[in-house]
Design a protein around this motif. Sequence first.
Motif, PDB file in Angstrom:
ATOM      1  N   ARG A   1      41.863  35.690  40.461  1.00 37.63           N
ATOM      2  CA  ARG A   1      43.183  36.023  39.962  1.00 37.63           C
ATOM      3  C   ARG A   1      43.014  36.977  38.844  1.00 37.63           C
ATOM      4  N   ILE A   2      42.011  36.692  37.992  1.00 39.84           N
ATOM      5  CA  ILE A   2      41.730  37.661  36.832  1.00 39.84           C
ATOM      6  C   ILE A   2      41.423  39.137  37.255  1.00 39.84           C
ATOM      7  N   THR A   3      40.338  39.184  38.474  1.00 45.59           N
ATOM      8  CA  THR A   3      40.216  40.624  38.924  1.00 45.59           C
ATOM      9  C   THR A   3      41.504  41.014  39.411  1.00 45.59           C
ATOM     10  N   GLN A   4      42.216  40.307  40.279  1.00 44.17           N
ATOM     11  CA  GLN A   4      43.590  41.022  40.881  1.00 44.17           C
ATOM     12  C   GLN A   4      44.260  41.470  39.848  1.00 44.17           C
ATOM     13  N   ASN A   5      44.609  40.625  38.333  1.00 45.00           N
ATOM     14  CA  ASN A   5      45.130  41.180  37.504  1.00 45.00           C
ATOM     15  C   ASN A   5      44.742  42.506  36.958  1.00 45.00           C
ATOM     16  N   VAL A   6      43.435  42.591  36.569  1.00 41.41           N
ATOM     17  CA  VAL A   6      42.777  43.842  36.009  1.00 41.41           C
ATOM     18  C   VAL A   6      42.971  44.955  37.275  1.00 41.41           C
ATOM     19  N   ARG A   7      42.926  44.731  38.447  1.00 40.39           N
ATOM     20  CA  ARG A   7      43.073  45.784  39.464  1.00 40.39           C
ATOM     21  C   ARG A   7      44.522  46.316  39.462  1.00 40.39           C
ATOM     22  N   THR A   8      45.529  45.068  39.340  1.00 41.37           N
ATOM     23  CA  THR A   8      46.813  45.810  39.407  1.00 41.37           C
ATOM     24  C   THR A   8      47.254  46.358  37.922  1.00 41.37           C
ATOM     25  N   ARG A   9      46.667  46.010  36.783  1.00 40.44           N
ATOM     26  CA  ARG A   9      46.713  46.803  35.588  1.00 40.44           C
ATOM     27  C   ARG A   9      46.317  48.393  35.668  1.00 40.44           C
TER      28      ARG A   9
ATOM     29  N   ARG B   1      48.556  50.286  37.805  1.00 41.98           N
ATOM     30  CA  ARG B   1      49.672  50.807  36.986  1.00 41.98           C
ATOM     31  C   ARG B   1      49.400  51.914  36.010  1.00 41.98           C
TER      32      ARG B   1
END
Length: 437
Positions: free
Chosen positions: A185-193, A196
Amino acid sequence: MIERPPGFADGTHVAGRQNLRLLIQLRWIAVLGQVLAIVVAVDGFSLALPLFNMALVVGLLIVYNLFSQLRLKWHFPVSQIELFLALLVDVMALTAQLYLSGGATNPFIFLYLLQVALAAVLLQRRTTWMMAGVTSAAFAGLVLTHHHGYTLPLDLGGGLNSPFVLGMLVCFALNAVLLAAFITRITQNVRTRDARLAALRQRASEEEHIVHMGLLASGAAHELGTPLATLDVILGDWAHAPAVAVDAELQRDVRDMQAQVQRCKAILSGILMSAGEVRGEVLTRTTVTAFLDGLVAQWRQAHPWARLKYSRRIDTDAVVIADQGLQQMVFNVLNNALEASPTLQQLTAVLENGQLMIEVCDRGPGFVREVLDSLGKPYRSTKAQPGRGLGLFLSHKVARSLSGTLSANNLPEGGACVTIRFPLSALTPEDADESVK
């Protein structure tokens, strides 16, 4: 020289190679750690380990790592499956060493969690859960069996019937699940950021280029004001000249030239007004109906050969400001419709519940999928001409400045439509508190 495949420079391919390089470096550390652990266990603790078999595992790991380094020299993208198989080889090597040195009694068994963490960072969610399942199965297998020739001094007899062993297995499985869930989940958040931020950087770069073009246009508008004013004066003198006064054809020509000069001055005024400057004119107050009718009449005058159908449905004829940016945006969309469909264009304006919708349709070939998918981005045009593709981009920016939207779609019966929607309050002057009846 080996030719690189298309898309090699793509960020995904570069990241895959970097991840593989990281696994190679970690594997060299693992080889060094295994050799050091074996030496300390044998010389420091006088443990009788199966050295030949354990050295064979280390040797095979070295061979695989050398092959992986050679693989990096091949100019092919590194896939998720390849990274998963590389981690699977590391799990197999660790399982073999643990099997030969005490199984679940070996304290190094929790190195499995490192493989789960690496999978959560490097791999997709599905393969991460697969790695968590593989390591948990390997842990359970080591609890049930190990090398019969050697057991560590810690006795974990009883297998899964032992509460301590069962607790270790549950603890490991819980840690693996939590690592896989939260790191993924943290990695996905970083990739989304990151995605963006990349989109924002791209947008800022595009807007910076447009701002530069706007500054050039504003400067050109200032420079063109003087010669246009001179032409206006000269044409005014010609209109009163005796030679022109007696020639009806010359009078028509002079009036046409004066009208075109006035149109050029109006366009320049619109450019400067959109840039936040004014050429001495005041803001024009009008009504929605008069603004739309005047806009259509002006476009028809400039394109007398066009076949534009115009209809409007206005529930309240409110007082508005004649926005030059909106006018130029509609002109641009109409010009595109005329170019795509010279035989027919249609403009429909609807004002309901304070929302103004302007729709321009044509009967041309329609938009290609590439243009529809990248609507609002500059230089997205199928016309093989430099500088094309800015019209819809600028129109999109104007619509957004009015707190509205611009959308485009192809019609089932053929042709395309561009729809502009925005609240009428964006054009309403601050001191206009009542509608024109």
